[in-house]
Scaffold this active site. Sequence first.
Site, PDB file in Angstrom:
ATOM      1  N   ASP A 146      17.445 -20.287 -13.393  1.00  0.00           N
ATOM      2  CA  ASP A 146      17.649 -20.847 -14.730  1.00  0.00           C
ATOM      3  C   ASP A 146      16.340 -21.103 -15.467  1.00  0.00           C
ATOM      4  OD1 ASP A 146      20.380 -20.867 -14.112  1.00  0.00           O
ATOM      5  OD2 ASP A 146      20.171 -22.804 -13.101  1.00  0.00           O
ATOM      6  N   LYS A 152      15.326 -16.355 -17.666  1.00  0.00           N
ATOM      7  CA  LYS A 152      15.163 -14.907 -17.451  1.00  0.00           C
ATOM      8  C   LYS A 152      15.931 -14.111 -18.506  1.00  0.00           C
ATOM      9  CE  LYS A 152      16.828 -15.476 -13.291  1.00  0.00           C
ATOM     10  NZ  LYS A 152      16.826 -16.937 -13.172  1.00  0.00           N
ATOM     11  N   ALA A 194      24.975 -15.670 -11.146  1.00  0.00           N
ATOM     12  CA  ALA A 194      23.964 -15.854 -12.186  1.00  0.00           C
ATOM     13  C   ALA A 194      24.614 -16.343 -13.472  1.00  0.00           C
ATOM     14  CB  ALA A 194      23.251 -14.527 -12.456  1.00  0.00           C
ATOM     15  N   GLY A 195      23.837 -17.004 -14.293  1.00  0.00           N
ATOM     16  CA  GLY A 195      24.306 -17.417 -15.614  1.00  0.00           C
ATOM     17  C   GLY A 195      23.116 -17.393 -16.546  1.00  0.00           C
ATOM     18  N   HIS A 196      23.131 -16.479 -17.484  1.00  0.00           N
ATOM     19  CA  HIS A 196      22.013 -16.360 -18.422  1.00  0.00           C
ATOM     20  C   HIS A 196      22.516 -16.666 -19.826  1.00  0.00           C
ATOM     21  CE1 HIS A 196      20.155 -14.383 -15.082  1.00  0.00           C
ATOM     22  NE2 HIS A 196      20.932 -13.331 -15.153  1.00  0.00           N
ATOM     23  N   GLN A 249      18.983 -15.187  -9.975  1.00  0.00           N
ATOM     24  CA  GLN A 249      18.449 -16.234  -9.093  1.00  0.00           C
ATOM     25  C   GLN A 249      16.922 -16.295  -9.168  1.00  0.00           C
ATOM     26  OE1 GLN A 249      21.048 -13.964  -7.640  1.00  0.00           O
ATOM     27  NE2 GLN A 249      22.223 -15.383  -8.865  1.00  0.00           N
ATOM     28  N   GLY A 275      28.663 -25.336 -14.696  1.00  0.00           N
ATOM     29  CA  GLY A 275      28.647 -26.550 -15.520  1.00  0.00           C
ATOM     30  C   GLY A 275      28.061 -27.759 -14.808  1.00  0.00           C
TER      31      GLY A 275
HETATM   32  P1  GDP Z   1      18.334 -17.762 -16.562  1.00  0.00           P
HETATM   33  O1  GDP Z   1      19.431 -17.912 -15.587  1.00  0.00           O
HETATM   34  O2  GDP Z   1      16.987 -17.690 -15.925  1.00  0.00           O
HETATM   35  O3  GDP Z   1      18.554 -16.621 -17.527  1.00  0.00           O
HETATM   36  O4  GDP Z   1      18.302 -19.105 -17.435  1.00  0.00           O
HETATM   37  P2  GDP Z   1      19.570 -19.898 -18.056  1.00  0.00           P
HETATM   38  O5  GDP Z   1      20.058 -19.138 -19.221  1.00  0.00           O
HETATM   39  O6  GDP Z   1      20.534 -20.248 -16.980  1.00  0.00           O
HETATM   40  O7  GDP Z   1      18.891 -21.262 -18.477  1.00  0.00           O
HETATM   41  C1  GDP Z   1      17.848 -21.289 -19.415  1.00  0.00           C
HETATM   42  C2  GDP Z   1      18.304 -22.097 -20.643  1.00  0.00           C
HETATM   43  O8  GDP Z   1      17.183 -22.445 -21.407  1.00  0.00           O
HETATM   44  C3  GDP Z   1      19.220 -21.338 -21.590  1.00  0.00           C
HETATM   45  O9  GDP Z   1      20.142 -22.234 -22.145  1.00  0.00           O
HETATM   46  C4  GDP Z   1      18.274 -20.802 -22.665  1.00  0.00           C
HETATM   47  O10 GDP Z   1      18.889 -20.626 -23.931  1.00  0.00           O
HETATM   48  C5  GDP Z   1      17.280 -21.918 -22.718  1.00  0.00           C
HETATM   49  N1  GDP Z   1      15.897 -21.528 -23.069  1.00  0.00           N
HETATM   50  C6  GDP Z   1      15.201 -20.429 -22.687  1.00  0.00           C
HETATM   51  N2  GDP Z   1      13.916 -20.503 -23.118  1.00  0.00           N
HETATM   52  C7  GDP Z   1      13.810 -21.689 -23.775  1.00  0.00           C
HETATM   53  C8  GDP Z   1      12.723 -22.371 -24.429  1.00  0.00           C
HETATM   54  O11 GDP Z   1      11.595 -21.918 -24.461  1.00  0.00           O
HETATM   55  N3  GDP Z   1      13.012 -23.606 -24.962  1.00  0.00           N
HETATM   56  C9  GDP Z   1      14.262 -24.166 -24.912  1.00  0.00           C
HETATM   57  N4  GDP Z   1      14.449 -25.360 -25.455  1.00  0.00           N
HETATM   58  N5  GDP Z   1      15.280 -23.546 -24.320  1.00  0.00           N
HETATM   59  C10 GDP Z   1      15.070 -22.341 -23.741  1.00  0.00           C
HETATM   60  P1  IMO Z   2      20.423 -17.606 -12.356  1.00  0.00           P
HETATM   61  O1  IMO Z   2      20.356 -16.101 -12.285  1.00  0.00           O
HETATM   62  C1  IMO Z   2      20.473 -21.381 -10.175  1.00  0.00           C
HETATM   63  C2  IMO Z   2      22.275 -21.334  -6.175  1.00  0.00           C
HETATM   64  C3  IMO Z   2      23.563 -22.108  -5.980  1.00  0.00           C
HETATM   65  C4  IMO Z   2      23.410 -22.499  -4.514  1.00  0.00           C
HETATM   66  C5  IMO Z   2      22.739 -21.285  -3.894  1.00  0.00           C
HETATM   67  C6  IMO Z   2      23.704 -20.316  -3.207  1.00  0.00           C
HETATM   68  O2  IMO Z   2      21.250 -18.124 -13.473  1.00  0.00           O
HETATM   69  O3  IMO Z   2      19.060 -18.197 -12.294  1.00  0.00           O
HETATM   70  P2  IMO Z   2      25.488 -18.578  -4.099  1.00  0.00           P
HETATM   71  O4  IMO Z   2      26.746 -18.782  -4.897  1.00  0.00           O
HETATM   72  O5  IMO Z   2      24.513 -17.650  -4.710  1.00  0.00           O
HETATM   73  O6  IMO Z   2      25.790 -18.219  -2.659  1.00  0.00           O
HETATM   74  O7  IMO Z   2      24.816 -20.050  -4.045  1.00  0.00           O
HETATM   75  O8  IMO Z   2      22.097 -20.617  -4.957  1.00  0.00           O
HETATM   76  N1  IMO Z   2      22.305 -20.351  -7.269  1.00  0.00           N
HETATM   77  C7  IMO Z   2      21.686 -20.507  -8.448  1.00  0.00           C
HETATM   78  N2  IMO Z   2      20.990 -21.556  -8.945  1.00  0.00           N
HETATM   79  N3  IMO Z   2      20.571 -20.253 -10.898  1.00  0.00           N
HETATM   80  C8  IMO Z   2      21.238 -19.187 -10.405  1.00  0.00           C
HETATM   81  O9  IMO Z   2      21.257 -17.998 -11.034  1.00  0.00           O
HETATM   82  C9  IMO Z   2      21.873 -19.288  -9.147  1.00  0.00           C
HETATM   83  N4  IMO Z   2      22.614 -18.455  -8.385  1.00  0.00           N
HETATM   84  C10 IMO Z   2      22.862 -19.116  -7.241  1.00  0.00           C
HETATM   85  O10 IMO Z   2      23.629 -23.219  -6.832  1.00  0.00           O
HETATM   86  O11 IMO Z   2      22.517 -23.571  -4.390  1.00  0.00           O
HETATM   87 MG    MG Z   3      20.962 -19.250 -15.133  1.00  0.00          MG
END
Ligand code: GDP
Ligand code: IMO
Ligand code: MG
Length: 427
Positions: free
Chosen positions: A13, A16, A39-41, A223, A301
């Site tokens: 998170d 990426k 994953a959740g982006h 991840q 969530g």
């Molecule tokens: P990922 O899994 O690595 O793609 O990251 P996530 O999307 O799960 O979590 C990153 C969160 O930070 C998302 O809600 C993005 O919209 C937000 N985000 C990314 N870059 C920035 C930044 O520079 N500033 C702020 N405030 N939010 C950011």
């Molecule tokens: P992104 O791509 C954060 C964590 C889970 C758990 C461990 C194993 O959005 O960064 P799994 O379901 O993969 O067997 O769970 O890995 N985990 C993540 N934490 N961001 C993620 O993806 C994750 N994908 C898995 O919370 O601790």
């Molecule tokens: Mg994520």
Amino acid sequence: MPAVVIVGAQWGDEGKGKATDLLGSRVDYVVKFNGGNNAGHTVVIGEEKYALHLLPSGILTPGCVPVIGNGVVVDIGVLFEEIDGLEARGVDTSQLKVSASAHVIPEYNKVLDKVTERFLGSRKIGTTGRGIGPTYADKMNRQGIRVQDIFDEKILTQKVEGALELKNQLLTKVYNRRAVTVDEVVEDLLSYADRLAPFVADTTLLLDRAIADGKIVLLEAGQATMLDVDHGTYPFVTSSSATAGGAATGSGIAPTRIERVIGIVKAYTTRVGEGPFPTELFDASGDFLREQGGEFGTTTGRPRRCGWYDSVVARYSARINGVTDFVLTKLDVLTGLETIPVCVAYDVDGVRHEEMPVNQTDFHHAVPVYEELPGWSEDISGARSFEDLPANAQAYVRRVEELSGARISVVGVGPGREQAVVRHDLI
Ligand code: GDP
Ligand code: IMO
Ligand code: MG
């Protein structure tokens, strides 16, 4: 520059998805090479917010070919839900390619993921419950079902029969659940065959040819380094190779083609699920980061655990991945803090560690050694050049860069696509 890798440098998170989207218009292909819908982006484009789980973030860039590589585990139902959701919002998904060698997540592995967690009790991993671990275990155990199997009913039936022999014993005798029939699994998977067929390709050949034609391929990790099955905080990890090495095996692109590795790192640290986290905060500062940073999981969530920047983790990630450039995200979240602690080393039972302890017990005992950096109160979300940042924010970036083992080329100052300060071009 043939192939570029994007990896998470902490526990996930880091942003990426946003970084991939930022580069989308400069690359021709974006490949997801590991993980699945764990994953959740979140990607924010103007007023629109997209949450992607299984599809590579490049799907949002017109003209960029999104690829699901062989190293991914695919929940086909989720794949089509995501495709339908994007199409309904006007995003063209027709260019998507799915590797014939990617593994699929059968329903029984989702059940097994959840019951295993319950069975583990206090020793649970805190997985996302998406069937990721059991599906990778099947792959290594040579009991997996691959995308290509779905197009041959006879083979598919044989493989499901083989897998269920043991799984049904587990489900009924250990976990007290109902047995699954071969027919229901086969029927479920076959029901997707016609719709899936046009997307399926020999993606390793496709990508090799693309590189030979001078195209740029971006390999996007799910991840992160500290969740990598080999290099992370085992056993509190995911079940795939989320580091730069995994990009080669998970896509079939040779390591010699990879010229740049971009590590995405947050200006502080978060973690979801169980496992050690030295700089974790349990006080009002942790709440501040969670609220300011909106640190609630995109996939489940769950509130994310929050802590200060850990440069031992960043240096380790720089080393394991061969990071050439860091993208430091969410600097704006730190605005308003009087001082900002940064972890420079660990104290493990009285001994100072500048490098990641190899022994997991030592990591569990690690107490952060902090350096306090002065904060800033100006709103930085509109900064577009490094000079736009207040002096203390610039000094924070410079000190973190010095500590982290690679240059910081981009600084994120907000979730929007344009909210970034570019110090050095990534591609
Ligand atoms: P990922 O899994 O690595 O793609 O990251 P996530 O999307 O799960 O979590 C990153 C969160 O930070 C998302 O809600 C993005 O919209 C937000 N985000 C990314 N870059 C920035 C930044 O520079 N500033 C702020 N405030 N939010 C950011
Ligand atoms: P992104 O791509 C954060 C964590 C889970 C758990 C461990 C194993 O959005 O960064 P799994 O379901 O993969 O067997 O769970 O890995 N985990 C993540 N934490 N961001 C993620 O993806 C994750 N994908 C898995 O919370 O601790
Ligand atoms: Mg994520």
